[in-house]
Design a protein around this motif. Structure first.
Motif, PDB file in Angstrom:
ATOM      1  N   TYR A  40       0.833  -1.201   0.000  1.00  0.00           N
ATOM      2  CA  TYR A  40       0.000   0.000   0.000  1.00  0.00           C
ATOM      3  C   TYR A  40       0.868   1.251   0.000  1.00  0.00           C
ATOM      4  O   TYR A  40       0.599   2.213  -0.736  1.00  0.00           O
ATOM      5  N   ILE A  41       1.942   1.249   0.818  1.00  0.00           N
ATOM      6  CA  ILE A  41       2.836   2.411   0.880  1.00  0.00           C
ATOM      7  C   ILE A  41       3.485   2.660  -0.479  1.00  0.00           C
ATOM      8  O   ILE A  41       3.630   3.813  -0.926  1.00  0.00           O
ATOM      9  N   TYR A  42       3.881   1.580  -1.159  1.00  0.00           N
ATOM     10  CA  TYR A  42       4.509   1.719  -2.477  1.00  0.00           C
ATOM     11  C   TYR A  42       3.559   2.389  -3.460  1.00  0.00           C
ATOM     12  O   TYR A  42       3.941   3.317  -4.189  1.00  0.00           O
ATOM     13  N   ARG A  43       2.292   1.935  -3.472  1.00  0.00           N
ATOM     14  CA  ARG A  43       1.298   2.544  -4.367  1.00  0.00           C
ATOM     15  C   ARG A  43       1.026   3.990  -3.959  1.00  0.00           C
ATOM     16  O   ARG A  43       0.860   4.871  -4.822  1.00  0.00           O
ATOM     17  N   ASP A  44       0.975   4.243  -2.645  1.00  0.00           N
ATOM     18  CA  ASP A  44       0.723   5.599  -2.167  1.00  0.00           C
ATOM     19  C   ASP A  44       1.862   6.531  -2.557  1.00  0.00           C
ATOM     20  O   ASP A  44       1.647   7.702  -2.899  1.00  0.00           O
ATOM     21  N   GLN A  45       3.098   6.012  -2.512  1.00  0.00           N
ATOM     22  CA  GLN A  45       4.243   6.818  -2.926  1.00  0.00           C
ATOM     23  C   GLN A  45       4.174   7.169  -4.412  1.00  0.00           C
ATOM     24  O   GLN A  45       4.576   8.265  -4.820  1.00  0.00           O
ATOM     25  N   ILE A  59       1.803  10.062  -4.626  1.00  0.00           N
ATOM     26  CA  ILE A  59       2.460  11.295  -4.170  1.00  0.00           C
ATOM     27  C   ILE A  59       3.419  11.811  -5.239  1.00  0.00           C
ATOM     28  O   ILE A  59       3.470  13.014  -5.531  1.00  0.00           O
ATOM     29  N   ALA A  60       4.211  10.897  -5.825  1.00  0.00           N
ATOM     30  CA  ALA A  60       5.177  11.302  -6.851  1.00  0.00           C
ATOM     31  C   ALA A  60       4.478  11.933  -8.048  1.00  0.00           C
ATOM     32  O   ALA A  60       4.930  12.955  -8.585  1.00  0.00           O
ATOM     33  N   ALA A  61       3.349  11.346  -8.472  1.00  0.00           N
ATOM     34  CA  ALA A  61       2.601  11.899  -9.608  1.00  0.00           C
ATOM     35  C   ALA A  61       2.004  13.261  -9.260  1.00  0.00           C
ATOM     36  O   ALA A  61       2.003  14.186 -10.082  1.00  0.00           O
ATOM     37  N   ASN A  62       1.500  13.403  -8.030  1.00  0.00           N
ATOM     38  CA  ASN A  62       0.959  14.693  -7.594  1.00  0.00           C
ATOM     39  C   ASN A  62       2.048  15.760  -7.542  1.00  0.00           C
ATOM     40  O   ASN A  62       1.831  16.904  -7.959  1.00  0.00           O
TER      41      ASN A  62
END
Length: 565
Positions: free
Chosen positions: A205-210, A213-216
């Motif tokens: 989940y953290i990997y997908r969340d990162q 964040i990177a795209a944002n």
């Protein structure tokens, strides 16, 4: 509502255009000439304009949001209606998390754009046109200095838009993938805990969340690069206006009041540029979201009524498969190949076969969850594609292998297809499914509340409630897709015995997919499916003599029972 927002907007633009002129009048005719009456009059008018500006601000905000909420309401209903009518093949391909993101976050982005950003864009354009005309009338040389900012800012905004749509579309896609991980974890929490995979799932989940964040941050970086140039442009234009304006004031070609008013208009004329700059992110996000929403709304419905489709009215119920072949959309191999048979009225057909042989595919073609690739399926001589979908499916009862209950009472779940069904009929359906005794043993009986996944009930109990739900409908064709897999063999036999009695009281044809031969060996006919082909059919005794495959399946099940015992 839209007219109210537009009128409020026009009033606000008029107030903004009038304010600098009141300052000019107050300075030139009041302060410069030491006339206190003019100063007080100008001040009073400025107060009235400020009140008008406040009223118009409230009006445009309220009415614009009302319009936005209406658009969001219609879009949510449109996309939900479309999802309800799209075929199984679409849902096979479309991730649920992506659909959830589109019906929630994407529509919210569109609502925000219409309620706030769109009004800013319209206001900016109208303000820019109005102030440009006023500036040109006041002093065309100063106006040209001021208006040099417009094409430069427009170029910067265009360059931003060319990149921003793709960036924000990527953000929405990654958010959908993040929601997919969340959904899998919520549905599979017991499995995760059983295999002690909490840490691994947290990392996933953290990997997908990162990634989100990177795209944002990438999108924010694009926005952050835009505004320093616009602010620098504003400062340079202001410097030019003050320099040239000050020189013509000294040369008595321009009054101090006019220069103050012109400088006030300078702030107003650049404000639309700033608003367009700030709105550009919302426009890009809304455009990406609208594209994703309309991808669903504009999806062609693969399974739909033919022109001049007829209602399903039949009495004898003879179902005929005529050389039916089927291939799933996008697949290269056939799931069914050349299947042909005809049923008789009130016949119980059992369908057996190994996993992946095509059993469920065969029965899913009857209610047109999918349409045949080749051949035809007929009911009493009529192609099922000639019936209206609603009338066809209304008279087909189907119990899926995967049990799905809805939040509400047990009675509501059983009476799902007929919400106003009398309690006596609900109880009768529960008796046929052998779940009535369990239900009345509960403190609240049929009013017992269950969760959306049947929390508090065993797999067999949920399955029998689902069976009762189907038995309550006015079916003429009944399909049981391995619907007794979660109940014990004895209960399964009791359900089929009750079903046999029920068939004698109404005209219907039953297809029963089963894993255990023991539960369906008394069927009128047994179809043996292997590799998508109907390789054998007959009674239990006939298949024992004629089909080696049937004999091997039966032998393996007997050995399994003996090994367990």
């Amino acid at each position: 509502m839209g007219i109210g927002a537009l009128l409020s907007l026009l009033l606000l633009i008029a107030a903004n255009a009038l304010t600098p002129q009141l300052f000019r009048w107050g300075i030139d005719q009041g302060i410069a000439k030491k006339d206190l009456d003019v100063v007080f009059q100008a001040g009073s008018l400025l107060i009235c304009v400020a009140i008008a500006r406040g009223v118009s601000n409230f009006g445009q905000g309220f009415w614009a949001e009302a319009v936005a909420q209406g658009v969001a309401y219609r879009l949510r209903n449109q996309i939900f209606h479309k999802i309800q009518n799209l075929s199984f093949s679409y849902h096979d391909r479309a991730p649920t998390s992506q659909l959830l993101t589109r019906i929630t976050r994407d529509i919210e982005q569109i609502r925000t754009f219409i309620g706030t950003t769109l009004l800013q864009v319209i206001s900016s354009i109208l303000t820019l046109v109005t102030i440009t005309v006023i500036l040109l009338v006041m002093n065309w040389q100063l106006a040209l200095i001021t208006l040099t900012a417009v094409p430069i800012a427009a170029f910067l905004l265009f360059r931003f838009f060319s990149k921003a749509g793709m960036l924000f579309g990527r953000v929405q896609q990654l958010l959908g993938e993040l929601n997919a991980v969340l959904k899998e974890n919520l549905l599979g929490v017991r499995l995760i805990k059983a295999f002690v995979r909490e840490d691994a799932e947290i990392e996933r989940y953290i990997y997908r969340d990162q990634e989100v964040i990177a795209a944002n941050l990438k999108a924010i970086w694009a926005i952050s690069n835009l505004f320093p140039f616009i602010f620098l442009l504003n400062n340079l234009v202001t410097l030019g206006v003050l320099g040239y304006g000050g020189s013509i004031v000294i040369g008595k070609q321009f009054s101090v009041g006019e220069l103050v008013a012109f400088n006030s208009y300078l702030a107003v004329v650049l404000q639309p540029i700033f608003q367009l700059g700030f709105a550009s992110a919302g426009i890009a996000q809304a455009a990406a979201s609208a594209k994703r929403v309309y991808e669903v709304i504009d999806t062609e419905e693969e399974i739909r009524d033919r022109p001049h489709a007829i209602p399903f009215h039949t009495s004898s119920i003879r179902i005929t498969f005529e050389d039916v072949s089927f291939r799933y959309p996008g697949a290269t191999n056939y799931a069914l190949k050349g299947v042909s048979f005809e049923t008789k009225p009130n016949e119980l057909i059992a369908i057996l076969g190994r996993t992946g042989s095509g059993k469920s595919t065969l029965v899913n073609l009857i209610p047109r969850f999918y349409d045949v690739t080749e051949g035809a399926i007929r009911i009493d001589g009529n192609d099922v594609r000639d019936f209206t979908l609603h009338s066809l499916r209304t008279h087909i009862g189907m119990i899926f292998q995967e049990t799905r209950l809805f939040s509400g009472s047990i009675r509501d779940n059983i009476a799902y297809a007929i919400p106003n069904a009398p309690l006596e009929l609900v109880m009768e359906a529960a008796r046929i499914a052998h779940i009535h005794e369990f239900i009345i043993s509960l403190p609240d009986g049929y009013e017992t509340i269950v969760g959306e996944r049947g929390v508090g009930l065993s797999g067999g109990q949920k399955q029998r409630i689902a069976i009762a739900r189907t038995f309550l409908t006015d079916y003429r064709i009944l399909i049981l897709d391995d619907s007794t897999s979660a109940v014990d063999a004895k209960t399964a036999r009791q359900i089929y015995a009750s079903l046999d009695k029920l068939m004698k009281s109404r005209t219907c044809t039953v297809f029963a997919i089963a894993q255990r031969i023991s539960t369906v060996k008394n069927a009128d006919r047994i179809f043996l499916i292997d590799g998508g082909e109907l390789v054998a059919q007959g009674t239990h005794e006939e298949l024992m003599l004629q089909s080696p495959l049937y004999g091997s399946i039966l032998e393996s099940q007997v050995k399994q029972i003996n090994s367990v015992s």
